[in-house]
Design an enzyme around this catalytic site. Structure first.
Site, PDB file in Angstrom:
ATOM      1  CD  GLN A   1      18.710  23.771  39.296  1.00 10.18           C
ATOM      2  OE1 GLN A   1      19.210  23.279  40.246  1.00 10.18           O
ATOM      3  NE2 GLN A   1      17.644  23.877  38.744  1.00 10.18           N
TER       4      GLN A   1
ATOM      5  CE  LYS B   1      17.944  20.937  42.882  1.00  9.66           C
ATOM      6  NZ  LYS B   1      18.085  21.124  41.537  1.00  9.66           N
TER       7      LYS B   1
ATOM      8  CG  ASP C   1      20.401  16.386  39.047  1.00 10.91           C
ATOM      9  OD1 ASP C   1      19.527  16.206  40.143  1.00 10.91           O
ATOM     10  OD2 ASP C   1      20.531  17.380  38.469  1.00 10.91           O
TER      11      ASP C   1
END
Ligand code: NDP
Length: 286
Positions: A96, A52, A119
């Site tokens: 995460q 990422k 997200d």
């Protein structure tokens, strides 16, 4: 002959488009910043986080990295999130997953400002998707819609069957296919006659987490098959939820693993970071 849907090429296309828009914003003096938080050192998570950050660098997004030790308390994590929520120079916050067992993932996600929830996991963004409002969309299913559209695969009026009902893939996938006017069925571990239901699909999305689960018996002649699964087979090689070789001659199009859905997730994350700017400028609802 089945068409192989090239997620690598399509994700590169999306990253290039994002890069261009980000460079235009930079000319206007606007910088896009993503804060990436990892708690603990789970090797798979470390790989995802590294990829990422690499993608951020590629498209011109500034990334701030927070690598917290495994024993970090939930309160300390929430404090960091609160600080990042309040920072005007931070547009996106990504925590995460999975988090260590002593943390409550739902509570952590709920504490991210929905306007920075790149997200698309915050209940407000999930709700917005369900009722057709704008907001951040979960990257993997959003990427699948892009794969279909950019491969000129029509969704409208098509029978779409999703295997798996997780909050991050199956359910948002259903909402997105519905939004594109597909006729959507969501199946799961309690579904009866799964093979029969899957064989109805013009578009079959497998998000199960079981290597090579979907064989040709689950697939209608000419179907489009999207394989979300990322698994390791007995030789420790990456494989999907679909038995690629077994279904290949029967389908009209299919995503490979690796190189299908996987690269799209990060590309859509970059896209969501870019969208966070329009959201910040209140041109968008969240
Ligand atoms: P989850 O484990 O959260 O969900 C799996 C789903 O599959 C559940 O809804 C479960 O049903 C269903 N399922 C399990 N066994 C069966 C069965 N025998 N028959 C029918 N349905 C079944 O997984 P995720 O959605 O998070 O991930 C799915 C896969 O996709 C994994 O391999 C994961 O690694 C991969 N993935 C890939 C991403 C990418 O970027 N390409 C991103 C996210 C995930 P029930 O609800 O009844 O238990």
């Amino acid at each position: 002959m089945a068409k192989i849907i090239d997620g690598k090429a399509i994700s590169t296309q999306i990253k290039e488009e994002t890069k261009e828009k980000i460079s235009k914003l930079a000319e206007e003096g606007v910088e896009v910043t993503l804060a990436v938080i990892q708690v603990g050192a789970d090797p798979a998570s470390s790989v995802y986080v590294r990829n990422k950050k690499k993608a951020c660098e590629y498209v011109g997004i500034r990334s701030l990295s927070y690598e917290l030790p495994e024993e970090t308390t939930q309160d300390a994590l929430l404090e960091l999130i609160e600080e990042l929520n309040g920072r005007a120079d931070v547009n996106g916050i990504l925590v995460q997953l999975p988090l260590p067992k002593h943390m409550n993932e739902d509570m952590v996600i709920e504490n991210i400002d929905p306007k920075k929830d790149v997200d698309g996991f915050h209940p407000q963004n999930v709700g917005n998707l369900s009722i057709g409002r704008k907001g951040f969309i979960s990257c993997t299913p959003y990427g699948i819609i892009q794969l279909l559209k950019r491969s000129n695969i029509e969704i409208e009026g098509k029978e779409c069957v999703i295997v798996g009902r997780s909050n991050i893939v199956g359910k948002p996938m259903a909402m997105l296919l519905l939004r594109e006017n597909g006729t959507v069925t969501v199946t799961h571990s309690r579904t009866k006659d799964l093979k029969e239901v899957c064989r109805r699909a013009d578009i079959l999305v497998a998000a199960i987490g079981k290597p090579k689960f979907i064989t040709s018996e689950y697939v209608k002649e000419g179907a489009v098959v999207i394989d979300v699964g990322i698994n390791r087979n007995s030789d420790n090689k990456l494989c999907g939820d679909v038995d690629y070789e077994d279904v290949f001659d029967k389908v009209s199009a299919i995503t490979p693993v690796p190189g299908g859905v996987g690269p799209m997730t990060i590309a859509m994350l970059m896209n969501n970071c870019l969208e966070s700017i329009t959201i910040k400028q209140n041109k968008n609802e969240v």
